[in-house]
Each structure stands twice: as C-alpha cells, then as structure tokens.
Design a protein around this motif. Structure first.
Motif, PDB file in Angstrom:
ATOM      1  N   TYR A 368       1.043  -1.295  -0.040  1.00  0.00           N
ATOM      2  CA  TYR A 368       0.374  -0.007   0.087  1.00  0.00           C
ATOM      3  C   TYR A 368       1.023   1.538  -0.063  1.00  0.00           C
ATOM      4  CZ  TYR A 368      -4.989  -1.604   0.708  1.00  0.00           C
ATOM      5  OH  TYR A 368      -6.260  -1.458   0.584  1.00  0.00           O
ATOM      6  N   SER A 369       2.262   1.127   0.813  1.00  0.00           N
ATOM      7  CA  SER A 369       2.958   2.457   0.964  1.00  0.00           C
ATOM      8  C   SER A 369       4.285   1.229   0.324  1.00  0.00           C
ATOM      9  CB  SER A 369       3.062   2.771   1.919  1.00  0.00           C
ATOM     10  OG  SER A 369       3.709   1.913   3.201  1.00  0.00           O
ATOM     11  N   GLY A 370       5.168   3.154   0.259  1.00  0.00           N
ATOM     12  CA  GLY A 370       6.826   1.866  -0.057  1.00  0.00           C
ATOM     13  C   GLY A 370       7.241   1.653   1.197  1.00  0.00           C
ATOM     14  N   GLU A 371       8.197   0.378   0.677  1.00  0.00           N
ATOM     15  CA  GLU A 371       8.570  -0.662   1.567  1.00  0.00           C
ATOM     16  C   GLU A 371      10.086  -0.427   2.045  1.00  0.00           C
ATOM     17  OE1 GLU A 371       8.827  -2.792   4.675  1.00  0.00           O
ATOM     18  OE2 GLU A 371       6.991  -3.132   3.679  1.00  0.00           O
ATOM     19  N   ASN A 372      10.531  -0.293   3.129  1.00  0.00           N
ATOM     20  CA  ASN A 372      11.631   0.386   3.453  1.00  0.00           C
ATOM     21  C   ASN A 372      13.102  -0.885   3.351  1.00  0.00           C
ATOM     22  OD1 ASN A 372      10.364  -0.203   6.465  1.00  0.00           O
ATOM     23  ND2 ASN A 372      12.290  -0.178   6.966  1.00  0.00           N
ATOM     24  N   ILE A 373      12.603  -2.013   4.196  1.00  0.00           N
ATOM     25  CA  ILE A 373      13.367  -3.584   3.499  1.00  0.00           C
ATOM     26  C   ILE A 373      13.676  -3.723   2.378  1.00  0.00           C
ATOM     27  CG2 ILE A 373      13.887  -5.809   4.343  1.00  0.00           C
ATOM     28  CD1 ILE A 373      11.880  -5.305   6.821  1.00  0.00           C
ATOM     29  N   THR A 374      13.081  -4.013   1.575  1.00  0.00           N
ATOM     30  CA  THR A 374      12.972  -3.859   0.185  1.00  0.00           C
ATOM     31  C   THR A 374      13.268  -2.154  -0.876  1.00  0.00           C
ATOM     32  OG1 THR A 374      10.408  -3.579  -0.469  1.00  0.00           O
ATOM     33  CG2 THR A 374      11.669  -6.080  -0.158  1.00  0.00           C
ATOM     34  N   MET A 375      13.775  -1.177   0.547  1.00  0.00           N
ATOM     35  CA  MET A 375      14.389  -0.617  -0.644  1.00  0.00           C
ATOM     36  C   MET A 375      13.268   0.542  -2.051  1.00  0.00           C
ATOM     37  SD  MET A 375      16.932   0.173   0.891  1.00  0.00           S
ATOM     38  CE  MET A 375      18.194  -1.159   2.475  1.00  0.00           C
ATOM     39  N   ILE A 376      12.016  -0.174  -1.220  1.00  0.00           N
ATOM     40  CA  ILE A 376      10.745   1.219  -2.976  1.00  0.00           C
ATOM     41  C   ILE A 376      10.004   1.500  -1.871  1.00  0.00           C
ATOM     42  CG2 ILE A 376       9.027  -0.210  -3.960  1.00  0.00           C
ATOM     43  CD1 ILE A 376      10.153  -3.094  -4.359  1.00  0.00           C
ATOM     44  N   ASN A 377      10.161   3.122  -3.030  1.00  0.00           N
ATOM     45  CA  ASN A 377      10.018   3.900  -1.978  1.00  0.00           C
ATOM     46  C   ASN A 377       8.588   4.340  -2.088  1.00  0.00           C
ATOM     47  OD1 ASN A 377      11.879   3.854  -0.549  1.00  0.00           O
ATOM     48  ND2 ASN A 377      13.008   5.782  -2.418  1.00  0.00           N
ATOM     49  N   GLU A 378       7.569   3.645  -3.472  1.00  0.00           N
ATOM     50  CA  GLU A 378       6.010   3.781  -3.218  1.00  0.00           C
ATOM     51  C   GLU A 378       5.393   2.780  -3.344  1.00  0.00           C
ATOM     52  OE1 GLU A 378       5.234   6.440  -6.370  1.00  0.00           O
ATOM     53  OE2 GLU A 378       6.906   7.497  -7.370  1.00  0.00           O
ATOM     54  N   GLY A 379       3.850   2.437  -3.253  1.00  0.00           N
ATOM     55  CA  GLY A 379       3.535   1.529  -3.236  1.00  0.00           C
ATOM     56  C   GLY A 379       2.528   0.905  -4.073  1.00  0.00           C
ATOM     57  N   ARG A 380       3.205  -0.259  -4.877  1.00  0.00           N
ATOM     58  CA  ARG A 380       2.051  -0.854  -5.803  1.00  0.00           C
ATOM     59  C   ARG A 380       1.334  -1.550  -5.378  1.00  0.00           C
ATOM     60  NH1 ARG A 380       2.758   3.774  -6.930  1.00  0.00           N
ATOM     61  NH2 ARG A 380       3.097   4.935  -8.535  1.00  0.00           N
ATOM     62  N   LEU A 381      -0.391  -2.584  -5.537  1.00  0.00           N
ATOM     63  CA  LEU A 381      -0.242  -3.254  -5.325  1.00  0.00           C
ATOM     64  C   LEU A 381      -0.924  -4.489  -6.356  1.00  0.00           C
ATOM     65  CD1 LEU A 381      -2.848  -1.814  -2.872  1.00  0.00           C
ATOM     66  CD2 LEU A 381      -1.879  -3.520  -1.884  1.00  0.00           C
ATOM     67  N   ALA A 382      -0.104  -6.168  -5.846  1.00  0.00           N
ATOM     68  CA  ALA A 382       0.294  -6.513  -7.174  1.00  0.00           C
ATOM     69  C   ALA A 382      -0.162  -7.750  -6.517  1.00  0.00           C
ATOM     70  CB  ALA A 382       1.164  -6.590  -7.811  1.00  0.00           C
ATOM     71  N   PHE A 383      -1.102  -8.748  -7.780  1.00  0.00           N
ATOM     72  CA  PHE A 383      -0.713  -9.970  -7.405  1.00  0.00           C
ATOM     73  C   PHE A 383      -0.505 -10.984  -8.885  1.00  0.00           C
ATOM     74  CE2 PHE A 383      -4.070 -13.924  -8.198  1.00  0.00           C
ATOM     75  CZ  PHE A 383      -2.832 -15.254  -7.878  1.00  0.00           C
ATOM     76  N   LEU A 384       0.297 -11.709  -8.595  1.00  0.00           N
ATOM     77  CA  LEU A 384       0.617 -12.531 -10.095  1.00  0.00           C
ATOM     78  C   LEU A 384       0.235 -14.025 -10.132  1.00  0.00           C
ATOM     79  CD1 LEU A 384       3.575 -10.343  -9.870  1.00  0.00           C
ATOM     80  CD2 LEU A 384       2.446  -9.728 -11.599  1.00  0.00           C
ATOM     81  N   ARG A 385       0.950 -14.532 -11.753  1.00  0.00           N
ATOM     82  CA  ARG A 385       0.627 -15.822 -11.202  1.00  0.00           C
ATOM     83  C   ARG A 385       1.057 -16.181 -12.845  1.00  0.00           C
ATOM     84  NH1 ARG A 385      -4.559 -18.270 -13.458  1.00  0.00           N
ATOM     85  NH2 ARG A 385      -6.228 -16.708 -13.605  1.00  0.00           N
TER      86      ARG A 385
END
Length: 531
Positions: A368-385
């Motif tokens: 939903y928001s950026g994730e500091n542990i993975t160094m990603i500063n914005e949020g995008r919601l994803a489901f993949l297969r």
C-alpha cells in the motif's frame, strides 16, 4: 462483584493505544486480567502525497474510544467509571507531529507510513554511522529542513503520536524510551538520546540559524516504571467529556507499539522476540550484544527499559489481505449469503492450510505504501501468476498470508543467518494470528523456531501499555520489568506453541525466492502506474 469493587476502588490500570486502523482502550486489574475494552475504528488518509490523520480525527477518536470503554463498564458492571489506578498511552511509532510555542499544530501529521524522507535518511545514516530509517522522526524533521519548509523556524515541540496525546492529558513533554528510539538513536547506557549524535545533528543544522537545538524540541526520555506526570483536570475533561473521570491519576511514560508489543508478549529479555502482524508487520529481537555493522534493513531500538533491540519493520502487512476478504464479503452479499466478517476470515484462513507449501507458484505484494526493507519508496499492489501456477482459493489466500511476512523475513534472515543472533522463543500477536493455528504456523515456517501465541494476543498493544501502567504502581522496589511480567502476569496465562513444520520451512524459502526476484516487477509497476 470482586471486579466491580476493583473498578470502584481504582485498583486498575488503563491502556489506550492508537493503532493504524483502530484505537483501543483496555482496562485491567493489577494481575493483567481484562475487565473491559473500548474500540474506535478509523483509517489514515492520503492527502497531498502524505499519509496522515487530522488532529480532529485524533482527538475525536480517543474520546470516542474512551466513551466506548465507559459504556462497556456501565453495561457489564452497572457502574460509572470515575477512577483508575494508572493510565498509559501508546501509539504507532515514528512519524512527525509538530507544534509551536502555543501548542498549535503547524504542519500536517506524518505517520510511519510515509517514505518521503529518502535524502534525509541517507544523509543522517552516513553522518551517524547508524541506520536512520525513512519513518524515524529525526528523518522527517531533517527532510522538512532540507525542503525549506517555513514552519521549521517556529518549532517548539516535535513528537510521536503517543507523546502528543500524553501532552494533552498531562501537560508533560516526555516519552518512553522505546518510542524515543523511533525518533532518534538511543544510548542504552545513559537511557537517553545518543549525546554524540545529538551534537552532530546540532552542528549539521547550525547554518540554518534556528533558535532551537534538538533537545529543545524533542521530548524528555523516561524508562518503564518512572512516573510521567498525572492526569490534569484539562486532560480528564479532554478524555471524558461527561466530566466523570477524576484528575490526579498517575501516568506511565507514553510508548510506541513496538514497546507495548514486547510487553504484551513477555519479550523484554535478551534472546526473546516477538512478531506483531497487522497493518504493518515487525519483528523485535532483544539482543545480547550489538550487531557487527550497520544494516539499512534493521532498526536499532530498545525495550521499554532500554535494552538494545533489533527490529525488522515492514510498512506493509495485512491491509491488502483484508481488502481481498472484503471482496469476498461483497460477493457473499451479492449471492444473498449472510456471513460475518469473522466467519469469512476464519474459513478463508483455515482453508489456506490446504494449499501448496510454496503457494503453488503464486506471488503477491501488499505494498500500500513504500517498503523500506526492500528499498521501494512507493506502493503498488500486485497479484501475479504464471500459466503453470496452481491457482485455487487455498493458494490464493496462502500467498497473501505469506507475503504479509515477506519483507520482515528479509530482515530476520540478516539477524539469524548473518549475525547469528540467538532466539529461544518468538511470540506472535496482532490480527494476523486471530484465526487459531494459521498465521502462527506460517510464522513458525518463516522463522524456523517455535512460535507461541498467548490467549491474550488479540488484546495487543493496548493491553501492553496497560501492563506498563500497572507495573509503574504495583512493582516492588528494584523489581525489573521482565521479572514483574514473568511472575505476576504471564505465570498464570495460557498459550499455544507451534513448532515449525519442515514442509512449511522449505515452502516459505521457495516463496521467498520468488518474492525477491519479483521485486523488479514492483519497481516497474511504480514507473508505469502513475494514473
């Protein structure tokens, strides 16, 4: 009748915690037994690219939560709540609450969820040789300076949300050491902000010619057991608009949700740890010694008594998972099948146990928001297969449960594999563990050690801050918090322990391979999805 007498005599402790999606008040006796619970649901807003709550929402939410508690006490015990033995306030750690000399808010409140402080965090990490995460209060403060925001010159007080509410109730500008450790690095020997780093920060900002230094505007640090003021007449009126609550109640230091989570899970001694899994997910491991080097993925914070503690903190947890359950609820209504949200969670979570250990090759990110542990500063919601993925309901739910622990797992691997940190037990708490035996089993598979969930786990941090309030008034002279919890609170409590299943450990490891590789998809989504 005994509980009624305790409430009437004020032989109780009250904890109020402002969480991401719920404000909760828990009234307990001095053995930790829950007497009454009050609740106010809320949600943060994304305004002008900032995750925030308005001051009006904060004030109204706290009052409504207390009103809810009063109603429960009246309904169950037939009495009006007027006195309490001690009160404690807790809230989401980190963030930025800025006030001027008249106590007026002069900038929007920024929550832990904001990741608009990359430049500030990078510069301060290099200056201090100490990891400063994007969500820390000092990172927010310095970013406001770098951005030239006009309000900074008028700062009189910068605090976290818990310290702000405590100020409203007591008039005292103080903070518990665990919450302070999310504002600025702490020296566990002095139980205060690290003096050398404070000096470096003050030197860094000299050129801006502000009329304040860091200690002038940050709250005073206190440790568990110290009294942090009393509930004033104005504070009592703020909390209870009916005017029934008596002033003069002692208050413990305001704490962050990490410190209350440690307390609520009896994880305040070295070699113990806990995982709090809800809107955000974080793991806390109390250390025996310092880490060998600085890791940007790991926060160094403290327990409520000042023990050094390593935190793997993920901004994102179960928000996306909750949204999918909401979709299933909508489908149930469409099909005219009446079911409760609790039943949906229970059935969907439990059915996930029928899924493949590696989630059938499915992949999801609840960013939903950026994730500091993975160094990603914005949020995008994803489901993949892929076409070969085993796409069924059990695997679909399992992958969303797994991914709620994905970022935290990266930090835990650093601690347990690279640093060889010893952990004898992990305690789980938060909404992730509400369905018995599901989230707990998946966490055991993720960390590879036994996981315990207490019967009190659903009460969470509000119960934890109530325990800290009780500790302040009920401890023996010189009694340590860990001894108090072990002998007076947790000795009689029951819980369930789950050992890691070998197939879960192998399956989670396989999922994590996909999770790490797929982070490039997240980065691409940020670049492409800008509408």
């Amino acid at each position: 009748m005994e509980k009624k007498r305790m409430i009437e005599q004020g032989k109780t402790a009250l904890g109020i915690e402002l969480g991401s999606t719920r404000i909760k008040a828990v009234l307990i006796d001095l053995k930790g037994t829950v007497l009454a619970v009050g609740i106010h649901d809320w949600e943060n807003s994304f305004v002008d690219n900032i995750w925030t709550y308005s001051l009006e929402e904060i004030h109204a939410g706290v009052r409504d939560c207390y009103r809810s508690l009063k109603e429960v006490v009246k309904e169950v015990y037939g009495i009006t709540l007027k006195k309490v033995g001690a009160i404690g306030v807790s809230a989401m750690m980190h963030g930025y609450m800025a006030l001027d000399k008249d106590g007026n808010q002069i900038a929007p409140f920024q929550t832990w969820r904001n990741t608009n402080t990359q430049k500030s965090a990078d510069e301060l990490t290099e200056l201090f040789s100490f990891n400063i995460p994007l969500r820390w209060s000092v990172a927010h403060l310095y970013q406001r300076i770098l951005d030239g925001e006009e309000h900074v010159k008028n700062l009189d007080y910068v605090s976290t949300l818990s310290a702000y509410i405590h100020l409203k109730l007591t008039g005292k500008k103080v903070i518990g050491i665990g919450d302070a450790a999310g504002m600025f690095p702490i020296d566990s020997d002095t139980h205060d902000y690290d003096a050398k780093m404070v000096k470096k920060f003050d030197t860094l900002i000299e050129k801006y010619n502000y009329n304040w230094k860091l200690r002038d505007i940050f709250p005073k640090v206190l440790v568990a057991g110290e009294q942090a003021g009393i509930l004033t007449k104005e504070g009592a009126e703020f909390l209870d608009s009916d005017g029934d609550l008596e002033a003069g109640i002692p208050m413990c230091p305001p704490e962050g949700d990490a410190g209350t989570g440690m307390t609520a899970t009896n994880s305040v001694a070295p070699r113990t740890g806990n995982v709090s899994a809800g809107t955000s997910t974080f793991a806390m491991i109390v250390l025996e010694k310092r880490l060998s080097k600085v890791y940007r993925e790991i926060d160094m914070v403290t327990t409520p008594t000042g023990f050094p503690c390593a935190m793997s903190h993920a901004n994102n947890g179960t928000s996306d998972l909750n949204a999918w359950v909401g979709l299933f609820a909508e489908f149930s209504r469409l099909m005219e099948y009446e079911t409760s949200t609790g039943e949906l969670f229970q059935k969907l979570y439990t059915n996930s146990l029928n899924g493949d250990a590696d989630c059938g090759g499915l992949l999801a990110y609840g960013y939903y928001s950026g994730e500091n542990i993975t160094m990603i500063n914005e949020g995008r919601l994803a489901f993949l297969r892929t076409p070969e993925s085993r796409f069924n309901l059990a695997n679909f739910m399992k992958v969303h449960l797994y991914t709620s622990l994905g970022a935290v797992k990266i930090g835990l691997n650093i601690l347990m594999e690279d640093e060889k940190v010893k952990v004898e037990r992990i305690m789980g708490h938060g909404g992730f563990f509400k369905t018995e035996g599901v989230g707990q089993r998946y966490l055991a598979g993720a960390v590879g050690v036994p996981v315990t969930v207490m019967d009190t786990a659903s009460e969470g941090g509000a119960w934890g801050i109530a325990l800290l309030a009780g500790y302040m008034i009920d401890r023996q002279e010189g009694e340590k918090l860990e001894d108090y919890l072990e002998t007076k609170i947790f000795k009689e409590l029951s819980g369930k322990i789950i050992e890691p299943y070998p197939e879960d450990v192998a399956g989670f490891d396989e999922f994590m391979k996909h999770y790490k590789v797929g982070l490039e998809i997240e980065k691409t989504a940020i670049n492409c999805m800008n509408w």
